[in-house]
Enzyme design. Structure first.
Site, short mmCIF file in Angstrom:
data_model
loop_
_atom_site.label_atom_id
_atom_site.label_comp_id
_atom_site.label_asym_id
_atom_site.label_seq_id
_atom_site.Cartn_x
_atom_site.Cartn_y
_atom_site.Cartn_z
CG ASP A 9 -1.59 1.26 1.50
OD1 ASP A 9 -2.23 1.76 0.57
OD2 ASP A 9 -1.53 1.79 2.64
CG ASP A 11 -1.70 7.66 0.30
OD1 ASP A 11 -0.86 8.58 0.24
OD2 ASP A 11 -2.40 7.32 -0.66
C1 XBP Z 1 -5.22 6.27 0.50
C2 XBP Z 1 -6.34 7.16 0.26
C3 XBP Z 1 -6.21 8.21 -0.73
C4 XBP Z 1 -5.42 9.40 -0.36
C5 XBP Z 1 -5.64 10.48 -1.37
O1 XBP Z 1 -5.69 5.00 0.98
O2 XBP Z 1 -7.39 7.01 0.84
O3 XBP Z 1 -7.50 8.67 -0.98
O4 XBP Z 1 -5.85 9.90 0.88
O5 XBP Z 1 -5.29 10.10 -2.65
P1 XBP Z 1 -4.78 3.69 0.85
P2 XBP Z 1 -5.99 10.72 -3.95
O6 XBP Z 1 -3.56 3.95 1.64
O7 XBP Z 1 -5.60 2.60 1.48
O8 XBP Z 1 -4.55 3.43 -0.61
O9 XBP Z 1 -6.46 12.09 -3.61
O10 XBP Z 1 -4.92 10.71 -5.00
O11 XBP Z 1 -7.15 9.83 -4.31
MG MG Z 2 -2.98 3.16 3.46
#
Ligand code: XBP
Ligand code: MG
Length: 236
Positions: A9, A11
């Site tokens: 993953d 973020d």
């Molecule tokens: C990450 C997210 C994303 C980011 C924003 O979740 O929820 O929405 O916050 O990214 P994960 P974008 O770690 O589960 O993938 O604005 O580019 O969508």
């Molecule tokens: Mg995440």
């Protein structure tokens, strides 16, 4: 089944991108488009229940700004707001303000040296991934990842399993030959619904969430080498 690939993953897992990355980028975009919206740290933690930036804007408007959604151009505005947000977020990444979490670079190096295949499964926008990897690992680091599943590649974002299934199909591997590394209950759920064994590294916004079904729940990857990852995987 022998471990053949790690699926990361982004973020919260590779880097703590949310509070000081995505969140201020959203706020700058709102201001730039003349909206008096402000997502403080607490509110943002609640909004993270919905993954995907465009989906998160819509969710916020449903809760707090219903008049916005009634506008005939609401869909287009959400896309525009999100594109502006991505531009600001990329600038933050390029300034090098968002470092990798402890242990991430070492584990990636170890996996590459051992010949494991690498992939990404994320809900964030593709250029956010490649820019983070280039800014924080090495200029060509995105090429170390054979498959990058990101953003709108699939219509249903996490906790739906779709992005993991998309990545598995392109890796041409069964779920049991892979291991996912996630930081959130939504991410864990997505990986588990796709059948991928998962290790959780809790992040600032996800600490204390329900991680039942994880092989291990860690504060970070600082003390976790490939040997532990293999042990957890092989004992499933
Ligand atoms: C990450 C997210 C994303 C980011 C924003 O979740 O929820 O929405 O916050 O990214 P994960 P974008 O770690 O589960 O993938 O604005 O580019 O969508
Ligand atoms: Mg995440």
């Amino acid at each position: 089944m022998q471990l053949q690939a790690l699926i990361f993953d982004v973020d919260g897992t590779l880097a703590d991108t949310e509070r000081d990355g995505h969140r201020p980028a959203f706020n700058t975009a709102f201001a730039e488009h003349g909206l008096a919206w402000h997502w403080d740290e607490t509110l943002y933690g609640e909004l993270l229940d919905v993954t995907g930036g465009k989906e998160r804007i819509r969710h916020y408007a449903q809760l707090h700004e219903p008049a916005f959604l009634a506008r005939p151009d609401a869909d287009e505005l959400i896309r525009t707001l999100h594109a502006t947000k991505t531009r600001h977020y990329l600038s933050l990444l390029e300034e090098g303000d968002i470092p990798l979490r402890p242990g991430v670079a070492r584990l990636i190096e170890e996996a590459r040296a051992a010949g494991l295949r690498l992939a990404i499964a994320t809900t964030t926008t593709p250029e956010n991934v490649t820019t983070l990897l280039a800014a924080s690992l090495a200029p060509g680091a995105a090429t170390w990842f054979e498959v990058i599943g990101a953003g709108d590649a699939v219509p249903a974002k996490k906790p739906a399993p779709d992005i993991y299934l998309w990545v598995l199909e392109r890796l041409r591997l069964p779920a049991a030959a892979c291991l996912a590394i996630e930081d959130s209950a939504n991410g864990l759920k997505a990986a588990r619904l796709a059948g991928v064994p998962t290790v959780v590294t809790e992040s600032e916004y996800t600490r204390g969430q329900d991680f039942s079904g994880a092989l291990a729940v860690l504060p970070d990857l600082a003390a976790t080498g490939l040997a532990s990852i293999r042990d957890w995987h092989d004992n499933t």
